[in-house]
Enzyme design. Structure first.
Site, PDB file in Angstrom:
ATOM      1  N   HIS A   1       0.871  -1.169   0.000  1.00  0.00           N
ATOM      2  CA  HIS A   1       0.000   0.000   0.000  1.00  0.00           C
ATOM      3  C   HIS A   1       0.912   1.224   0.000  1.00  0.00           C
ATOM      4  O   HIS A   1       2.013   1.182   0.545  1.00  0.00           O
ATOM      5  CB  HIS A   1      -0.903  -0.012   1.235  1.00  0.00           C
ATOM      6  CG  HIS A   1      -1.918   1.085   1.244  1.00  0.00           C
ATOM      7  ND1 HIS A   1      -2.863   1.214   0.260  1.00  0.00           N
ATOM      8  CD2 HIS A   1      -2.130   2.102   2.111  1.00  0.00           C
ATOM      9  CE1 HIS A   1      -3.621   2.273   0.521  1.00  0.00           C
ATOM     10  NE2 HIS A   1      -3.193   2.832   1.637  1.00  0.00           N
TER      11      HIS A   1
ATOM     12  N   HIS B   1      -3.751   9.036   1.298  1.00  0.00           N
ATOM     13  CA  HIS B   1      -3.739   7.747   0.597  1.00  0.00           C
ATOM     14  C   HIS B   1      -5.139   7.394   0.128  1.00  0.00           C
ATOM     15  O   HIS B   1      -6.123   8.034   0.514  1.00  0.00           O
ATOM     16  CB  HIS B   1      -3.185   6.642   1.513  1.00  0.00           C
ATOM     17  CG  HIS B   1      -4.092   6.305   2.654  1.00  0.00           C
ATOM     18  ND1 HIS B   1      -4.698   5.077   2.768  1.00  0.00           N
ATOM     19  CD2 HIS B   1      -4.514   7.032   3.718  1.00  0.00           C
ATOM     20  CE1 HIS B   1      -5.451   5.066   3.872  1.00  0.00           C
ATOM     21  NE2 HIS B   1      -5.339   6.235   4.465  1.00  0.00           N
TER      22      HIS B   1
ATOM     23  N   CYS C   1      -3.116   2.454  -5.630  1.00  0.00           N
ATOM     24  CA  CYS C   1      -2.571   3.471  -4.731  1.00  0.00           C
ATOM     25  C   CYS C   1      -1.161   3.910  -5.139  1.00  0.00           C
ATOM     26  O   CYS C   1      -0.772   5.056  -4.901  1.00  0.00           O
ATOM     27  CB  CYS C   1      -2.600   2.986  -3.284  1.00  0.00           C
ATOM     28  SG  CYS C   1      -1.784   1.398  -3.024  1.00  0.00           S
TER      29      CYS C   1
END
Length: 166
Positions: A25, A37, A115
């Site tokens: 991530h 994020h 992401c």
């Protein structure tokens, strides 16, 4: 030893890579122990849940949170991965752009807009991700990937309840 609240060493505009087992991530550090994020489309971290996330494009929200809320118990590091390839934007521009996106809805697809794409677009103005390519290069040949995606797509449609005849 994992970094602590006071020694993570991130500077505003740095990219944070968080290692969550089957995937990484990514977040943009904006200062004050906060990151921006994408909220993943699924909280299901099982292999099957991750697979469904890969197959199902959706929309996600951009969130601003304390770094420790996002990292949790996972290992992380500062990784400005494309600095050798692209000139990063000025730090204040990166932070401003990241903050402008907070609470916005974004498209999400694990292959085309994940992401990592999100954070590299903010830091470099270029949307790139190594993750989909790494999976393909390290585990399968191209033919195997196509075969697997066809089977998984049928499985996904079946689980979603679509009716079809063979």
């Amino acid at each position: 030893m994992a970094p602590t609240l006071f020694d993570h060493g991130a500077k505003p505009g740095d990219l944070i890579e968080i290692f969550r087992g089957t995937y990484e991530h990514w977040a943009v550090y904006i200062g004050g122990n906060e990151v921006v994020h994408l909220i993943p489309p699924s909280d299901d971290s099982s292999p099957f849940g991750s697979l469904l996330m890969l197959l199902d494009s959706s929309r996600v929200q951009v969130r601003r949170q304390k770094i420790w809320e996002v990292v949790g118990g996972h290992r992380f590091e500062i990784n400005n991965l494309l600095d050798h390839k692209y000139e990063p934007r000025d730090r204040h521009v990166i932070v401003r752009e990241a903050c402008r996106t907070v609470s916005s809805a974004q498209p999400y697809n694990a292959v085309t807009h994940n992401c990592e794409h999100f954070v590299t677009e903010i830091r470099y103005g270029k949307s790139e991700s190594r993750q989909p390519g790494q999976v393909v290069q390290s585990r399968f040949t191209q033919d195997h990937v196509i075969d697997m995606l066809c089977v998984l797509n049928l499985l996904f449609l079946y689980l979603r309840g679509d009716q079809f005849d063979f």
